[in-house]
Design an enzyme around this catalytic site. Structure first.
Site, PDB file in Angstrom:
ATOM      1  N   LYS A 248       1.486  -1.666 -17.560  1.00 36.52           N
ATOM      2  CA  LYS A 248       0.586  -1.249 -18.635  1.00 36.52           C
ATOM      3  C   LYS A 248       1.374  -0.504 -19.720  1.00 36.52           C
ATOM      4  O   LYS A 248       1.258  -0.791 -20.887  1.00 36.52           O
ATOM      5  CB  LYS A 248      -0.527  -0.374 -18.066  1.00 36.52           C
ATOM      6  CG  LYS A 248      -1.518   0.073 -19.119  1.00 36.52           C
ATOM      7  CD  LYS A 248      -2.742   0.741 -18.521  1.00 36.52           C
ATOM      8  CE  LYS A 248      -3.655   1.217 -19.648  1.00 36.52           C
ATOM      9  NZ  LYS A 248      -4.869   1.863 -19.190  1.00 36.52           N
TER      10      LYS A 248
ATOM     11  N   GLU B 128      -6.284   7.290  -5.605  1.00 31.83           N
ATOM     12  CA  GLU B 128      -5.815   7.641  -6.954  1.00 31.83           C
ATOM     13  C   GLU B 128      -7.021   7.886  -7.871  1.00 31.83           C
ATOM     14  O   GLU B 128      -6.943   8.662  -8.820  1.00 31.83           O
ATOM     15  CB  GLU B 128      -4.903   6.541  -7.531  1.00 31.83           C
ATOM     16  CG  GLU B 128      -4.084   7.017  -8.721  1.00 31.83           C
ATOM     17  CD  GLU B 128      -3.054   6.009  -9.206  1.00 31.83           C
ATOM     18  OE1 GLU B 128      -3.443   5.063  -9.900  1.00 31.83           O
ATOM     19  OE2 GLU B 128      -1.856   6.167  -8.906  1.00 31.83           O
TER      20      GLU B 128
ATOM     21  N   LYS C 125       7.006  12.568 -11.498  1.00 28.12           N
ATOM     22  CA  LYS C 125       7.799  11.704 -12.384  1.00 28.12           C
ATOM     23  C   LYS C 125       8.704  12.555 -13.262  1.00 28.12           C
ATOM     24  O   LYS C 125       9.879  12.236 -13.465  1.00 28.12           O
ATOM     25  CB  LYS C 125       6.874  10.872 -13.282  1.00 28.12           C
ATOM     26  CG  LYS C 125       6.107   9.776 -12.569  1.00 28.12           C
ATOM     27  CD  LYS C 125       5.284   8.973 -13.576  1.00 28.12           C
ATOM     28  CE  LYS C 125       4.332   8.011 -12.892  1.00 28.12           C
ATOM     29  NZ  LYS C 125       3.392   7.370 -13.819  1.00 28.12           N
TER      30      LYS C 125
ATOM     31  N   HIS D 188      -4.564  -2.353  19.243  1.00 23.94           N
ATOM     32  CA  HIS D 188      -3.477  -2.072  20.183  1.00 23.94           C
ATOM     33  C   HIS D 188      -2.558  -0.979  19.656  1.00 23.94           C
ATOM     34  O   HIS D 188      -1.436  -0.805  20.138  1.00 23.94           O
ATOM     35  CB  HIS D 188      -2.704  -3.365  20.468  1.00 23.94           C
ATOM     36  CG  HIS D 188      -3.585  -4.410  21.088  1.00 23.94           C
ATOM     37  ND1 HIS D 188      -3.832  -4.463  22.437  1.00 23.94           N
ATOM     38  CD2 HIS D 188      -4.340  -5.390  20.527  1.00 23.94           C
ATOM     39  CE1 HIS D 188      -4.669  -5.470  22.691  1.00 23.94           C
ATOM     40  NE2 HIS D 188      -5.000  -6.033  21.547  1.00 23.94           N
TER      41      HIS D 188
ATOM     42  N   GLU E 294      10.386   2.393 -12.059  1.00 17.12           N
ATOM     43  CA  GLU E 294      10.653   1.374 -11.044  1.00 17.12           C
ATOM     44  C   GLU E 294      10.673  -0.019 -11.665  1.00 17.12           C
ATOM     45  O   GLU E 294      11.589  -0.815 -11.452  1.00 17.12           O
ATOM     46  CB  GLU E 294       9.570   1.403  -9.949  1.00 17.12           C
ATOM     47  CG  GLU E 294       9.562   2.649  -9.084  1.00 17.12           C
ATOM     48  CD  GLU E 294       8.711   3.775  -9.652  1.00 17.12           C
ATOM     49  OE1 GLU E 294       8.463   3.792 -10.873  1.00 17.12           O
ATOM     50  OE2 GLU E 294       8.301   4.655  -8.861  1.00 17.12           O
TER      51      GLU E 294
ATOM     52  N   GLY F  53      -5.062   0.981 -14.599  1.00 18.16           N
ATOM     53  CA  GLY F  53      -4.094   0.258 -13.761  1.00 18.16           C
ATOM     54  C   GLY F  53      -4.697  -0.299 -12.485  1.00 18.16           C
ATOM     55  O   GLY F  53      -4.545  -1.478 -12.161  1.00 18.16           O
ATOM     56  N   ARG F  54      -5.406   0.536 -11.742  1.00 16.55           N
ATOM     57  CA  ARG F  54      -5.921   0.083 -10.439  1.00 16.55           C
ATOM     58  C   ARG F  54      -7.175  -0.779 -10.567  1.00 16.55           C
ATOM     59  O   ARG F  54      -7.733  -1.209  -9.568  1.00 16.55           O
ATOM     60  CB  ARG F  54      -6.141   1.279  -9.521  1.00 16.55           C
ATOM     61  CG  ARG F  54      -6.993   2.379 -10.100  1.00 16.55           C
ATOM     62  CD  ARG F  54      -6.848   3.677  -9.328  1.00 16.55           C
ATOM     63  NE  ARG F  54      -7.522   4.784  -9.985  1.00 16.55           N
ATOM     64  CZ  ARG F  54      -6.981   5.528 -10.942  1.00 16.55           C
ATOM     65  NH1 ARG F  54      -5.748   5.279 -11.355  1.00 16.55           N
ATOM     66  NH2 ARG F  54      -7.656   6.517 -11.491  1.00 16.55           N
TER      67      ARG F  54
END
Ligand code: F6P
Length: 552
Positions: A213, A360, A512, A391, A219, A274-275
């Site tokens: 965005k 978030e 950040k 399990h 990253e 974003g999400r």
């Protein structure tokens, strides 16, 4: 504008009545509500269908009165007005002064949406048309790499909302993907994913979608630069990289500065969080991999859930009920977590996707006006596909000291129908239903002789542990769209109750900023000022800095 002021949620009449009601039913066992003639009507009463999904929420510690009180709470918290404000394009993201109009991305063209700056619908359909044209050209072979080879490998470079949604959808619907195309995802700054992925790909037939965005995320930009160098190292000249790189961003300028051709930048509105962005051009890799028709079916499924959320009465509204049930356990039973248990490996990436969506969005401690909340907000979201989870951690769900509500997700039609696999699917569903039954009923695995002794106690299940079961007829693009939209709106409902803004994420910023200061200190540990950090952080930087120095 129903969004501006602080509330005393815990002073609202419905909240106080819910507290008393919780005390009334706390000692009751759900199993008794299922006993006798009331059993079927309980299921009828506490189940519903919407947008092709079926939700059975009868295995919850609720009565009709609970549901009534919870919907009263929703009304006292102005949920309908808040929902309508989101649809109307008001600046519901108050801290960033933006609308949150992801519902516009999946609406039919005939529906118009506006934010404060005007119409947004035209931009949405223009971008969708551009995406379609581009994806058709890649899939048909008209778009080729620098050396004339057809595209066979797709790489999405992005993180958070620019990764989790597209990754989850491509994985869930891989059976709809083209067998001659592979989809890869690079998110982490850790080079492991890169190191494992790139050697198996032919750069001449690889297309990279850089998804960000902001187009400034550390990253993503670091990974994109490394991949660019990989192409050049493999003989693709810089001048031809335009055939191998496209971008998705709201920051076209920065994408062009990175070297992506303007005509290969797919933009979207600032009002797409974003999400909440997989429906926008952030979903380009979904369209490339699954085709435009399947991407549009995904949008249509989400739209069907949007319509349900907007129009169904609160008492029969799936996202509203899921959200209110979450509030019930989080705020009245002190449940700290919610476990997501999809009984299909195809949805293995759903829990991490929902972690970002829920945590978030609603991991907040202040109300919309900045005053502190005096109640709990987002639960911790976690989970694994069944039966693997059984399990691993289901022991704790059945006999642990913590109450963990569970969302079971079952798919009726198997994705793979090769001979012999139906048997697997039957066993899978049997396990899913057995787990929710055991959580509800409890019981004893002790023999008559063991019953009174210590072993009897070890082998006893108290039950009365709540769960929802969502049933999907088939994991199709349409149903997956509806499922994702269901959880999006559920998160919105909870934010409306807790009076928080689910559309910002200031909590990610501090780390950040601190990272930007630490990175140069790792390059040159001698530059570390003695007062720059707390003693623990400083010694970790020194430790790592020395280790990295030896690597140089
Ligand atoms: O760090 C969190 C975050 O801002 C998320 O909200 C977002 O989805 C992700 O980073 C990626 O951001 P971008 O798409 O701008 O690269």
């Amino acid at each position: 504008m129903p969004y501006k002021s602080s509330v005393r949620l815990d002073q609202l009449p419905a909240w106080r009545t819910l507290l008393e009601h919780r005390d009334e039913i706390a000692g009751q066992h759900m199993r008794d509500w299922f006993a006798g003639r009331g059993a079927n009507s309980r299921v009828e009463n506490f189940s519903l269908r919407a947008a092709g999904l079926y939700l059975d929420y009868s295995k919850n510690r609720i009565t009709e009165k609970t549901r009534t009180l919870l919907t009263h709470l929703a009304r006292e918290c102005n949920l309908p007005a808040k929902r309508d404000a989101m649809w109307a394009g008001e600046n519901v993201n108050v801290t960033e002064q933006r609308a949150a109009l992801h519902v516009a991305l999946r609406a039919p063209r005939t529906m118009a949406f506006h934010d404060a700056s005007g119409d947004v619908s035209h931009g949405v359909s223009d971008t969708l048309s551009r995406m379609r044209a581009f994806s058709d050209s890649v899939r048909s072979g008209a778009w080729v790499g620098a050396t004339g080879k057809r595209i066979r490998h797709l790489i999405n470079v992005g993180i958070g909302g620019s990764d989790l949604g597209p990754r989850m959808v491509c994985d869930a619907l891989a059976v709809y993907g083209r067998h001659d195309l592979s989809a890869h995802f690079i998110a982490n700054i850790d080079p492991t994913e890169l190191a494992r992925t790139l050697p198996s790909l032919d750069p001449e037939s690889t297309l990279v979608v850089v998804c960000s965005k902001t187009f400034t995320t550390l990253e993503t930009m670091t990974n994109a630069r490394t991949i660019r160098a990989w192409f050049v190292d493999h003989g693709i000249p810089e001048s031809e990289l335009g055939r191998h790189f496209v971008a998705v961003s709201t920051n076209a300028e920065e994408a062009v500065r990175f070297g992506i051709r303007k005509e290969n930048v797919f933009e979207f509105g600032e009002w797409v969080g974003g999400r909440y962005s997989l429906w926008s051009s952030i979903g380009l890799i979904i369209m490339l991999y699954l085709g435009a028709r399947n991407f549009e079916a995904l949008l249509a499924g989400a739209h069907a859930m949007d319509e349900h959320f907007r129009h169904a009465p609160l008492e029969a509204n799936m996202p509203v009920l899921l959200g209110l049930l979450g509030v019930w356990y989080r705020n009245f039973f002190d449940a700290q977590t919610l476990s997501i248990a999809p009984y299909t490996d195809a949805l293995q990436k759903l829990p991490p996707y929902l972690q970002q969506l829920d945590m978030e969005s609603n991991g907040k401690s202040v109300q919309v006006d900045g005053t502190p909340v005096a109640w709990q907000t987002a639960p911790i979201i976690w989970g694994e596909p069944g039966t693997n989870g059984q399990h691993a951690y289901f022991q704790m769900l059945h006999q642990g000291t913590t109450l963990v509500p569970v969302d079971f997700i079952a798919v009726l039609e198997p994705q793979y129908d090769a001979p012999g696999l139906l048997d697997h699917h039957r066993k899978l569903l049997a396990n899913c239903f057995a787990q929710s039954e055991a959580l509800l009923q409890g019981g004893s695995m002790a023999t008559a002789e063991q019953a009174g002794g210590p072993l009897g106690a070890q082998r006893r299940f108290d039950g009365n542990r709540p769960s929802n079961t969502l049933v999907i007829d088939k994991l199709s693009p349409e149903r997956l769209g509806a499922l994702i939209a269901l959880y999006e709106h559920k998160v919105f409902v909870q934010a409306a109750i807790w009076n928080i803004n689910p559309f910002d994420q200031w909590g990610v910023e501090l780390g950040k900023t601190l990272c930007r200061a630490i990175e140069p200190e790792l390059v040159d540990p001698d530059s570390l000022r003695s007062d720059a950090h707390d003693a623990s952080t400083a010694s970790l930087i020194r430790l790592a800095g020395e280790a990295l120095k030896e690597k140089r």
